[in-house]
Design an enzyme around this catalytic site. Sequence first.
Site, mmCIF file in Angstrom:
data_model
loop_
_atom_site.group_PDB
_atom_site.id
_atom_site.type_symbol
_atom_site.label_atom_id
_atom_site.label_comp_id
_atom_site.label_asym_id
_atom_site.label_seq_id
_atom_site.Cartn_x
_atom_site.Cartn_y
_atom_site.Cartn_z
ATOM 1 N N GLU A 118 -5.606 3.969 0.175
ATOM 2 C CA GLU A 118 -6.669 3.553 -0.741
ATOM 3 C C GLU A 118 -6.214 3.714 -2.185
ATOM 4 O O GLU A 118 -6.048 4.837 -2.680
ATOM 5 C CB GLU A 118 -7.941 4.378 -0.516
ATOM 6 N N LYS A 249 -16.236 17.963 15.719
ATOM 7 C CA LYS A 249 -15.876 16.617 15.250
ATOM 8 C C LYS A 249 -17.081 15.709 15.056
ATOM 9 O O LYS A 249 -16.988 14.493 15.231
ATOM 10 C CB LYS A 249 -14.850 15.984 16.192
ATOM 11 N N ASP A 323 -5.919 17.958 12.207
ATOM 12 C CA ASP A 323 -6.621 17.037 13.110
ATOM 13 C C ASP A 323 -7.555 16.174 12.277
ATOM 14 O O ASP A 323 -8.616 16.624 11.837
ATOM 15 C CB ASP A 323 -7.404 17.834 14.147
ATOM 16 N N HIS A 414 -10.778 0.840 -9.895
ATOM 17 C CA HIS A 414 -10.380 0.216 -8.628
ATOM 18 C C HIS A 414 -9.808 -1.182 -8.867
ATOM 19 O O HIS A 414 -8.854 -1.593 -8.203
ATOM 20 C CB HIS A 414 -11.584 0.145 -7.675
#
Length: 420
Positions: A118, A249, A323, A414
């Site tokens: 990104e 998670k 993770d 951006h």
Amino acid sequence: MPKLNLHRPDHTSSLSSDLDSSLRNEALQPHFEPPTTKLTKSPYLTEKNVQRRWATLDNDDAQQHLLDEHTQQHMLTYAKNIEHFIGTVKMPVGMAGPLRVNGLFAKQDFLVPLATTEAALVASYNRGSQLLTAAGGASAMLLNEGVTRTPAFAFFDLSQAGQFVAWVVTQYATFKSIAEQTTSHGKLTDISVSIEGNHVYLVFEFLTGDASGQNMVTIATNAVLEYILQHTPVEPEHAFLDGNLSGDKKANAQTLRSVRGKKVTAEAHIPAALIEKYLHTTPEKMMQFAQITTVGGALSGTIGINAHYANALAALYIACGQDAACVAESAVGMTRLEVDKNGDLYASVTLPNLMVGTVGGGTGLPSQKACLDLMGLHGNGKSQALAEVAAALCLAGELSIVGAFCAGHFSRAHHKLARK
């Protein structure tokens, strides 16, 4: 509340078309012909298995990118981290910093590696890091540690559930002994009980040393579960290793007041002059932004209030062998921006769910170990410092993105960096 109805594609409208019904029904029918391609039966990483997989894939261009010479030389190091291995994916890694952290465990200036695709993300964290460093650094404090696994049991009725709980509470010492026989690092520190009708959930909480500890607590809790099923005076109708009470998670609210992984808070008092110099706005404007977006978050049902912890954590986790799926829970937390009594900005973040480790998992893989080594945070005794760095990084990102919105620079940054 009035709603503006704009035209949007609605694919369900085709369900009412008789003309398309036969084609639709045909497309949605099960098909039982054998698949045209198959993987090797063995999931293990051996040179022969890798060769067989690529023979099946038959794509030289893809193989050149995924199984390059460096990957071939080091591929056996991935044997404990992946099944059906075919190669590696290259991610761009940038550096943000220097980020000064004044923590209980992290006590230096860090250059933080971030892996992302990104544009503008690393630039934003770099700006926030430099702002914090110019303000004397972020104060960071590890508050708590603990990783949970929550086996669940279903009984015929509440009476049986009560009998089971009455037995369970006499077994804590036995459970602790069994759990800790499975690991040289993990310690079972707490067990609590939650009853819902004829369902019983046992919440096992562990300290996992410098490992993130997901596998560690799973193996330890499973050993206890096997003992329970063999010795319980009341046999459950069914039981499972995890009843989804752990929040594993998944974004969840319960850890906002407790912990899963490592709970860390970080703060800074930033002079108004530095806010103007680095962010081109004011503490008052940033506080106003925080107030209106807190209400917006409440209206949307957001768990916690923050701008974009997930950006920092995903990029840090991927770079450093964590993770990455744990970002779903780790990105829950609270950001506060206030004008202090001196007219300066007080900024804080609290993250109760940082699942990070400096040993085990992916932390020993070549690229990921290199990223941890760049910060001096690989190996035993470093996980608490990594958690404090992660919190300070999130604080840097909150300051930078809020500043960009307040100064009207968010879209421009951006456009400039992503479309150059």
